[in-house]
Enzyme design. Sequence first.
Site, PDB file in Angstrom:
ATOM      1  CB  THR A  45       4.973 -30.214  -5.177  1.00 31.45           C
ATOM      2  OG1 THR A  45       6.033 -29.721  -6.018  1.00 31.45           O
ATOM      3  CG2 THR A  45       3.872 -29.188  -5.083  1.00 31.45           C
ATOM      4  CE  LYS A  99       7.581 -12.854  -3.907  1.00 31.71           C
ATOM      5  NZ  LYS A  99       7.602 -12.886  -2.443  1.00 31.71           N
ATOM      6  N   GLY A 110      21.900 -16.601 -13.294  1.00 29.93           N
ATOM      7  CA  GLY A 110      23.068 -15.918 -12.721  1.00 29.93           C
ATOM      8  C   GLY A 110      24.146 -16.928 -12.362  1.00 29.93           C
ATOM      9  CE1 TYR A 153       3.854 -24.617 -13.997  1.00 28.68           C
ATOM     10  CE2 TYR A 153       2.567 -24.729 -16.025  1.00 28.68           C
ATOM     11  CZ  TYR A 153       3.549 -25.249 -15.198  1.00 28.68           C
ATOM     12  OH  TYR A 153       4.224 -26.397 -15.561  1.00 28.68           O
ATOM     13  CB  THR A 183       5.446 -35.651 -18.257  1.00 27.60           C
ATOM     14  OG1 THR A 183       5.884 -34.869 -19.381  1.00 27.60           O
ATOM     15  CG2 THR A 183       6.389 -36.805 -18.058  1.00 27.60           C
TER      16      THR A 183
HETATM   17  P1  NAD Z   1       6.598 -31.441  -9.216  1.00 32.27           P
HETATM   18  O1  NAD Z   1       5.687 -30.509  -8.518  1.00 32.27           O
HETATM   19  O2  NAD Z   1       6.497 -32.901  -8.912  1.00 32.27           O
HETATM   20  O3  NAD Z   1       8.110 -31.031  -8.983  1.00 32.27           O
HETATM   21  C1  NAD Z   1       8.530 -29.705  -8.795  1.00 32.27           C
HETATM   22  C2  NAD Z   1       9.630 -29.726  -7.744  1.00 32.27           C
HETATM   23  O4  NAD Z   1      10.091 -28.385  -7.550  1.00 32.27           O
HETATM   24  C3  NAD Z   1       9.144 -30.231  -6.387  1.00 32.27           C
HETATM   25  O5  NAD Z   1      10.072 -31.160  -5.869  1.00 32.27           O
HETATM   26  C4  NAD Z   1       9.071 -28.969  -5.533  1.00 32.27           C
HETATM   27  O6  NAD Z   1       9.238 -29.211  -4.164  1.00 32.27           O
HETATM   28  C5  NAD Z   1      10.202 -28.156  -6.147  1.00 32.27           C
HETATM   29  N1  NAD Z   1      10.059 -26.713  -5.915  1.00 32.27           N
HETATM   30  C6  NAD Z   1       8.949 -25.958  -6.073  1.00 32.27           C
HETATM   31  N2  NAD Z   1       9.217 -24.670  -5.764  1.00 32.27           N
HETATM   32  C7  NAD Z   1      10.539 -24.625  -5.426  1.00 32.27           C
HETATM   33  C8  NAD Z   1      11.407 -23.591  -5.015  1.00 32.27           C
HETATM   34  N3  NAD Z   1      10.981 -22.331  -4.880  1.00 32.27           N
HETATM   35  N4  NAD Z   1      12.704 -23.894  -4.745  1.00 32.27           N
HETATM   36  C9  NAD Z   1      13.151 -25.170  -4.857  1.00 32.27           C
HETATM   37  N5  NAD Z   1      12.365 -26.189  -5.243  1.00 32.27           N
HETATM   38  C10 NAD Z   1      11.080 -25.925  -5.526  1.00 32.27           C
HETATM   39  O7  NAD Z   1       6.400 -31.185 -10.773  1.00 32.27           O
HETATM   40  P2  NAD Z   1       6.956 -31.992 -12.037  1.00 32.27           P
HETATM   41  O8  NAD Z   1       5.817 -32.588 -12.737  1.00 32.27           O
HETATM   42  O9  NAD Z   1       8.092 -32.846 -11.639  1.00 32.27           O
HETATM   43  O10 NAD Z   1       7.487 -30.779 -12.920  1.00 32.27           O
HETATM   44  C11 NAD Z   1       8.853 -30.417 -12.954  1.00 32.27           C
HETATM   45  C12 NAD Z   1       9.040 -29.248 -13.908  1.00 32.27           C
HETATM   46  O11 NAD Z   1       8.596 -29.594 -15.208  1.00 32.27           O
HETATM   47  C13 NAD Z   1       8.264 -27.997 -13.486  1.00 32.27           C
HETATM   48  O12 NAD Z   1       9.056 -26.867 -13.737  1.00 32.27           O
HETATM   49  C14 NAD Z   1       7.070 -28.012 -14.399  1.00 32.27           C
HETATM   50  O13 NAD Z   1       6.589 -26.714 -14.633  1.00 32.27           O
HETATM   51  C15 NAD Z   1       7.634 -28.651 -15.655  1.00 32.27           C
HETATM   52  N6  NAD Z   1       6.591 -29.296 -16.443  1.00 32.27           N
HETATM   53  C16 NAD Z   1       6.004 -30.448 -15.997  1.00 32.27           C
HETATM   54  C17 NAD Z   1       4.987 -31.028 -16.763  1.00 32.27           C
HETATM   55  C18 NAD Z   1       4.326 -32.309 -16.337  1.00 32.27           C
HETATM   56  O14 NAD Z   1       3.397 -32.758 -17.007  1.00 32.27           O
HETATM   57  N7  NAD Z   1       4.738 -32.953 -15.273  1.00 32.27           N
HETATM   58  C19 NAD Z   1       4.562 -30.426 -17.949  1.00 32.27           C
HETATM   59  C20 NAD Z   1       5.174 -29.244 -18.337  1.00 32.27           C
HETATM   60  C21 NAD Z   1       6.197 -28.686 -17.592  1.00 32.27           C
END
Ligand code: NAD
Length: 337
Positions: A45, A99, A110, A153, A183
Site C-alpha cells: 500500500t 501473516k 527476532g 487485522y 490518524t
Molecule cells: P499504510 O497502508 O499507508 O502503510 C503501511 C505500509 O506497510 C505500506 O507502505 C505497505 O506497503 C507496507 N507493508 C504492508 N505489508 C508489508 C509487508 N509484508 N512487508 C513490508 N511492508 C509492508 O498504513 P498507515 O496508515 O501508514 O499505517 C501504518 C501502521 O500504523 C500500520 O501498522 C497500521 O496498522 C497502524 N495504524 C494506523 C492507523 C491509521 O489510522 N492510519 C490506526 C491504527 C494503527
Amino acid sequence: MYSFRTYGRQKRILVTGGAGFIGSHLCERLLDDGHEVVCLDNFFTGIKDNISHLLKHKGFELIRHDITQPVLLEVDWVFNLACPASPIHYQYNPVKTTKVNVLGALNMLGLAKRVRARILQASTSEIYGDPDVHPQKEQYWGNVNPIGKRSCYDEGKRVAETLFFDYMRQNKVDIKVARIFNTYGPRMRPDDGRVVSNFIVQALSGKPITIYGDGTQTRSFTFIDDMVEALIRFMDYETNVFEMQEDYTKPGFSGFPGPVNLGNPKESSILDIARTIIKLTRSRSTIVHKKLPEDDPKRRCPDISLAKKTLKWQPSTTLEKGLKKTVEYFQKRGARS
Ligand code: NAD
Ligand code: UDP
C-alpha cells in the site's frame, strides 16, 4: 507545546512500512532530527512518491522487502509499522494480513533481540473491537469478533501485542506498544477507502459523499504531525519507575513498554466529518447512505491520561485545521492513486 526535544543522540532507525502514510512522515521527521533511517517496505500500500524526496538524503536507505521473511540488519531502534491499515486493503488478502502481523512481528522481534534494539509496535484501537466501554483505557480487554472480516487485522494485531510482551518477559527485549487511533493527513491514498480520504476525494470531485450506515458511529481523529510526535516521544521515553499497573509489567526492565493509547480524546461522528469536509471544500456533493460494513465499531474514543502523564503529549491540531491541510494536499495532488 513542543518547545524542545529531549531525545538527543543520533541513532540508526529501521522503519518497516516506511513508504506508507504514517511511515513516510516518520522517516522524514527522524531524518530532520539527525538520525539515520532505513526504510523497509514491500510497496503493497506504500508508494514511492511518499519517500522519493528522501532518496537523496545521505542518512536515508530504502530496502524493498516483505517482513513476513526474515531480514538481517543492525539498528538501534525499530518502528514496526508494516501492515495495510485500511479495511479494504487488509481485507483484500486476509490470510496475508494475519501473516504480516504474526510472522512480521516474530521476524522484527527476532531482529531486535539479536541486535538488542528497542522496538515499537504500531498497534491499533482495533484491538478493542466494537468496545462496550467508553472511553477506552489501556486496561480494557476489548470486544473483538474472532471470525469476522475485520478479524485478520484485529486479532493479528492482538497476537502481535502478545508476542511483544512475551519477547519482553522471555527475552528481555526492550518493547513499546503504541495503540494508534484513527490518524489522517497528507499522503493518505485517495483510493484507500478510509473515511477522511474518501470524503475529501468525493467532495473535491462533486461526487456523492458515501456515509456507511446512519453516520452516528464515531471515531476520534489525530492529525499526522501529532501522531509522529507521539510515536517518537514514546520510543524515546525511558524510566526506572514502573508505570503500568498490570501484572505483566514485572520489574526488571528500565523501559516503559505500554501499551499506550495514542489518539484524540475528541470524538466526532462520521456525519460531522462529512459536513465539515463539505464546508471546507465548498462542495456541492450530496450525502448518500450505504450499508454499514460488518463489525463496524459504533463508538471509538481513547482515554489518553497515560500518554498525557508519561509522554506529556496530547494532540494539538484541531480537526478543522488538520482537515484543511489534508484537503490542500488532495487539491494539489489530484485523485490519482
Ligand atoms: P499504510 O497502508 O499507508 O502503510 C503501511 C505500509 O506497510 C505500506 O507502505 C505497505 O506497503 C507496507 N507493508 C504492508 N505489508 C508489508 C509487508 N509484508 N512487508 C513490508 N511492508 C509492508 O498504513 P498507515 O496508515 O501508514 O499505517 C501504518 C501502521 O500504523 C500500520 O501498522 C497500521 O496498522 C497502524 N495504524 C494506523 C492507523 C491509521 O489510522 N492510519 C490506526 C491504527 C494503527
Ligand atoms: N466510512 C463511511 N464512508 C466511507 C468510508 C468509511 O461512512 O466512505 C465509515 C466507516 O464505516 C467507519 C468510519 O467511517 O464507521 C471510519 O472508517 P475507516 O475505514 O476510515 O476506519 P476504521 O473503521 O478502521 O476506523
